[in-house]
Design a protein around this motif. Structure first.
Motif, PDB file in Angstrom:
ATOM      1  N   GLU A 316       8.486 -13.057   3.285  1.00  0.00           N
ATOM      2  CA  GLU A 316       9.072 -13.079   4.611  1.00  0.00           C
ATOM      3  C   GLU A 316      10.591 -13.195   4.549  1.00  0.00           C
ATOM      4  N   VAL A 317      11.250 -12.317   5.269  1.00  0.00           N
ATOM      5  CA  VAL A 317      12.706 -12.323   5.410  1.00  0.00           C
ATOM      6  C   VAL A 317      13.022 -12.756   6.828  1.00  0.00           C
ATOM      7  N   ASP A 318      13.917 -13.717   6.982  1.00  0.00           N
ATOM      8  CA  ASP A 318      14.196 -14.297   8.292  1.00  0.00           C
ATOM      9  C   ASP A 318      15.429 -13.652   8.928  1.00  0.00           C
ATOM     10  N   GLY A 319      15.270 -13.189  10.160  1.00  0.00           N
ATOM     11  CA  GLY A 319      16.406 -12.673  10.912  1.00  0.00           C
ATOM     12  C   GLY A 319      16.492 -11.165  10.914  1.00  0.00           C
ATOM     13  N   LEU A 320      16.496 -10.571  12.109  1.00  0.00           N
ATOM     14  CA  LEU A 320      16.583  -9.119  12.226  1.00  0.00           C
ATOM     15  C   LEU A 320      17.825  -8.573  11.532  1.00  0.00           C
ATOM     16  N   GLN A 321      18.914  -9.338  11.528  1.00  0.00           N
ATOM     17  CA  GLN A 321      20.146  -8.879  10.892  1.00  0.00           C
ATOM     18  C   GLN A 321      19.968  -8.659   9.391  1.00  0.00           C
ATOM     19  N   ASN A 322      18.919  -9.234   8.819  1.00  0.00           N
ATOM     20  CA  ASN A 322      18.636  -9.064   7.392  1.00  0.00           C
ATOM     21  C   ASN A 322      17.596  -7.975   7.135  1.00  0.00           C
ATOM     22  N   GLY A 323      17.308  -7.172   8.152  1.00  0.00           N
ATOM     23  CA  GLY A 323      16.351  -6.089   7.994  1.00  0.00           C
ATOM     24  C   GLY A 323      16.700  -5.104   6.891  1.00  0.00           C
ATOM     25  N   PRO A 324      17.957  -4.626   6.823  1.00  0.00           N
ATOM     26  CA  PRO A 324      18.296  -3.717   5.723  1.00  0.00           C
ATOM     27  C   PRO A 324      18.035  -4.324   4.342  1.00  0.00           C
ATOM     28  N   GLN A 325      18.338  -5.597   4.167  1.00  0.00           N
ATOM     29  CA  GLN A 325      18.094  -6.232   2.870  1.00  0.00           C
ATOM     30  C   GLN A 325      16.597  -6.312   2.571  1.00  0.00           C
ATOM     31  N   ALA A 326      15.789  -6.529   3.610  1.00  0.00           N
ATOM     32  CA  ALA A 326      14.338  -6.553   3.419  1.00  0.00           C
ATOM     33  C   ALA A 326      13.834  -5.215   2.887  1.00  0.00           C
ATOM     34  N   ILE A 327      14.389  -4.116   3.412  1.00  0.00           N
ATOM     35  CA  ILE A 327      14.010  -2.790   2.922  1.00  0.00           C
ATOM     36  C   ILE A 327      14.432  -2.620   1.463  1.00  0.00           C
ATOM     37  N   LEU A 328      15.636  -3.045   1.130  1.00  0.00           N
ATOM     38  CA  LEU A 328      16.130  -2.934  -0.246  1.00  0.00           C
ATOM     39  C   LEU A 328      15.286  -3.772  -1.199  1.00  0.00           C
ATOM     40  N   ASP A 329      14.916  -4.973  -0.772  1.00  0.00           N
ATOM     41  CA  ASP A 329      14.091  -5.844  -1.614  1.00  0.00           C
ATOM     42  C   ASP A 329      12.748  -5.195  -1.916  1.00  0.00           C
ATOM     43  N   LEU A 330      12.181  -4.508  -0.920  1.00  0.00           N
ATOM     44  CA  LEU A 330      10.892  -3.850  -1.116  1.00  0.00           C
ATOM     45  C   LEU A 330      10.974  -2.799  -2.216  1.00  0.00           C
ATOM     46  N   PHE A 331      12.020  -1.991  -2.198  1.00  0.00           N
ATOM     47  CA  PHE A 331      12.097  -0.891  -3.157  1.00  0.00           C
ATOM     48  C   PHE A 331      12.672  -1.298  -4.509  1.00  0.00           C
ATOM     49  N   SER A 332      13.234  -2.484  -4.585  1.00  0.00           N
ATOM     50  CA  SER A 332      13.685  -2.992  -5.888  1.00  0.00           C
ATOM     51  C   SER A 332      12.590  -3.792  -6.583  1.00  0.00           C
ATOM     52  N   GLY A 333      11.495  -4.050  -5.859  1.00  0.00           N
ATOM     53  CA  GLY A 333      10.394  -4.813  -6.439  1.00  0.00           C
ATOM     54  C   GLY A 333      10.582  -6.316  -6.363  1.00  0.00           C
ATOM     55  N   LYS A 334      11.559  -6.765  -5.609  1.00  0.00           N
ATOM     56  CA  LYS A 334      11.798  -8.210  -5.495  1.00  0.00           C
ATOM     57  C   LYS A 334      10.670  -8.905  -4.754  1.00  0.00           C
ATOM     58  N   ASN A 335      10.055  -8.208  -3.828  1.00  0.00           N
ATOM     59  CA  ASN A 335       8.980  -8.820  -3.029  1.00  0.00           C
ATOM     60  C   ASN A 335       7.721  -8.998  -3.846  1.00  0.00           C
ATOM     61  N   VAL A 336       6.977 -10.053  -3.540  1.00  0.00           N
ATOM     62  CA  VAL A 336       5.610 -10.221  -4.037  1.00  0.00           C
ATOM     63  C   VAL A 336       4.728 -10.299  -2.800  1.00  0.00           C
ATOM     64  N   GLY A 337       3.891  -9.299  -2.601  1.00  0.00           N
ATOM     65  CA  GLY A 337       3.063  -9.247  -1.409  1.00  0.00           C
ATOM     66  C   GLY A 337       3.687  -8.400  -0.318  1.00  0.00           C
ATOM     67  N   LYS A 338       3.144  -8.532   0.874  1.00  0.00           N
ATOM     68  CA  LYS A 338       3.550  -7.724   2.018  1.00  0.00           C
ATOM     69  C   LYS A 338       4.863  -8.241   2.610  1.00  0.00           C
ATOM     70  N   THR A 339       5.831  -7.353   2.789  1.00  0.00           N
ATOM     71  CA  THR A 339       7.124  -7.743   3.354  1.00  0.00           C
ATOM     72  C   THR A 339       7.055  -7.780   4.875  1.00  0.00           C
ATOM     73  N   ILE A 340       7.469  -8.921   5.428  1.00  0.00           N
ATOM     74  CA  ILE A 340       7.521  -9.122   6.876  1.00  0.00           C
ATOM     75  C   ILE A 340       8.914  -9.594   7.235  1.00  0.00           C
ATOM     76  N   LEU A 341       9.442  -9.038   8.291  1.00  0.00           N
ATOM     77  CA  LEU A 341      10.749  -9.447   8.813  1.00  0.00           C
ATOM     78  C   LEU A 341      10.513 -10.252  10.085  1.00  0.00           C
ATOM     79  N   LYS A 342      10.971 -11.506  10.061  1.00  0.00           N
ATOM     80  CA  LYS A 342      10.822 -12.377  11.235  1.00  0.00           C
ATOM     81  C   LYS A 342      12.057 -12.263  12.103  1.00  0.00           C
ATOM     82  N   ALA A 343      11.861 -12.044  13.384  1.00  0.00           N
ATOM     83  CA  ALA A 343      13.001 -11.841  14.287  1.00  0.00           C
ATOM     84  C   ALA A 343      13.903 -13.066  14.344  1.00  0.00           C
TER      85      ALA A 343
END
Length: 343
Positions: A316-343
């Motif tokens: 989980e990534v907190d804050g809509l302003q961090n949405g671009p970073q959430a996308i980058l984390d997904l494609f770099s493999g930093k995430n473990v599990g399903k990526t969710i962005l909390k508003a």
């Protein structure tokens, strides 16, 4: 005048990995209730889904199964939102709704026909609709249970097994009585997959020769291969399938960030499809969102999850302003599990 935050696409990502500079995070004037036309709702997103298929939507390509994002306009995807105001008789203030192509904005106006109400389910939270009950989970269900036609005692190989789709494939396959072999990209991810119930799990980055590893760990060969990655891993799996195997092509993440078409991996073992009489099938889950299988999926997985028989890890990534970073984390493999962005 009140403001909202929104995430826009600045530049198309035609090759390689996306960068923060490809996006714009900006403030804008908030929409007002008196702007609602007939049969519209003003909604406030609470959870956004972040998914691998969004990489294609960043590319600007016109030859794809889903439309690219438009430069200068908000990113869109599946999301859960609360109704702030409504001119529709179908929705009222306070309703929780799903929008399958909702804007990455902290508030926006949507046509009522494009959203649907989330009905309360025991043991299910709002975030679960972009988590355990999200499109990637349905993708896992449809590929494994519908296209895979699993038979108890068979062996399934699962790629990217700690990801949003893979972790659900592992658990559905175990529930169906399959012998589950899974691979992931780090020791941490491998341990997570083992906890989910995989009979065998290994790190593809440290195992050495991938095909040799398969031959050692899966001497009985593979009956179902659930492919999220493509490239050399698909090639190796084809070299080690049983007669009448099912190869389910769900994704090709190893190929998404290549810089040019001549860098695409060329499959060498395609004749195995003929010799082994393999059924190799690609699918796009967006084609099946209105299928009766979706209702089956929601009912089946909701019950298992509420009973504690399915685990579902999220990043989980907190804050809509961090949405671009959430996308980058997904494609770099930093995430473990399903990526969710909390508003």
């Amino acid at each position: 005048m009140s403001k909202i935050t929104r995430v826009l696409l600045k530049d198309y990502v035609t090759g390689g990995h996306a960068q923060l500079s490809d996006f714009v995070v900006e403030d804008a004037t908030a929409p007002a209730k008196d702007q609602l036309k007939d049969n519209q709702v003003l909604i406030r997103p609470v959870y956004f889904s972040v998914d691998p298929y969004q990489r294609g939507r960043l590319s600007g390509t016109k030859d794809s199964y889903v439309a690219s994002y438009e430069k200068g306009k908000p990113i869109t995807n599946f999301l859960v939102a609360e109704v702030v105001a409504s001119s529709s008789s179908s929705f009222k203030e306070g309703d929780l709704v799903m929008h399958n192509d909702g804007n990455w904005e902290s508030e926006y106006i949507a046509d009522a026909q494009n959203i649907h109400r989330i009905e309360p389910k025991q043991g299910i939270e709002p975030r679960d609709y972009v988590g355990v009950l999200s499109m990637p989970s349905y993708t896992a269900y449809y590929g494994t249970m519908v296209l895979g036609e699993p038979k108890r005692g068979e062996t399934i190989l699962v790629s990217s097994a700690s990801g949003a789709v893979g972790q659900m494939v592992v658990q559905l396959a175990k529930a169906a009585g399959l012998h589950v072999v899974a691979f992931a990209g780090s020791d941490e991810k491998v341990e997570h997959v083992k906890k989910l119930g995989a009979d065998v799990a290994f790190n593809y980055n440290t195992c050495g020769d991938f095909l040799a590893t398969l031959k050692k760990l899966v001497p009985q060969r593979i009956d179902i291969y659930y492919d999220n990655v493509g490239g050399p891993y698909l090639d190796a799996a084809l070299a080690h399938v049983n007669d009448h195997a099912r190869v389910i092509i769900c994704g090709a993440i190893t190929q998404y960030n290549i810089d040019s078409p001549d860098q695409a991996y060329a499959i060498k073992n395609i004749t195995a499809v003929l010799v082994r009489r393999v059924r190799m099938q690609g699918f796009i889950i967006l084609d099946h969102m209105d299928s009766h299988h979706h209702a089956e999926f929601v009912d089946y997985v909701s019950k298992l999850y509420a009973q504690g028989k399915i685990q579902y890890k999220t990043y989980e990534v907190d804050g809509l302003q961090n949405g671009p970073q959430a996308i980058l984390d997904l494609f770099s493999g930093k995430n473990v599990g399903k990526t969710i962005l909390k508003a």
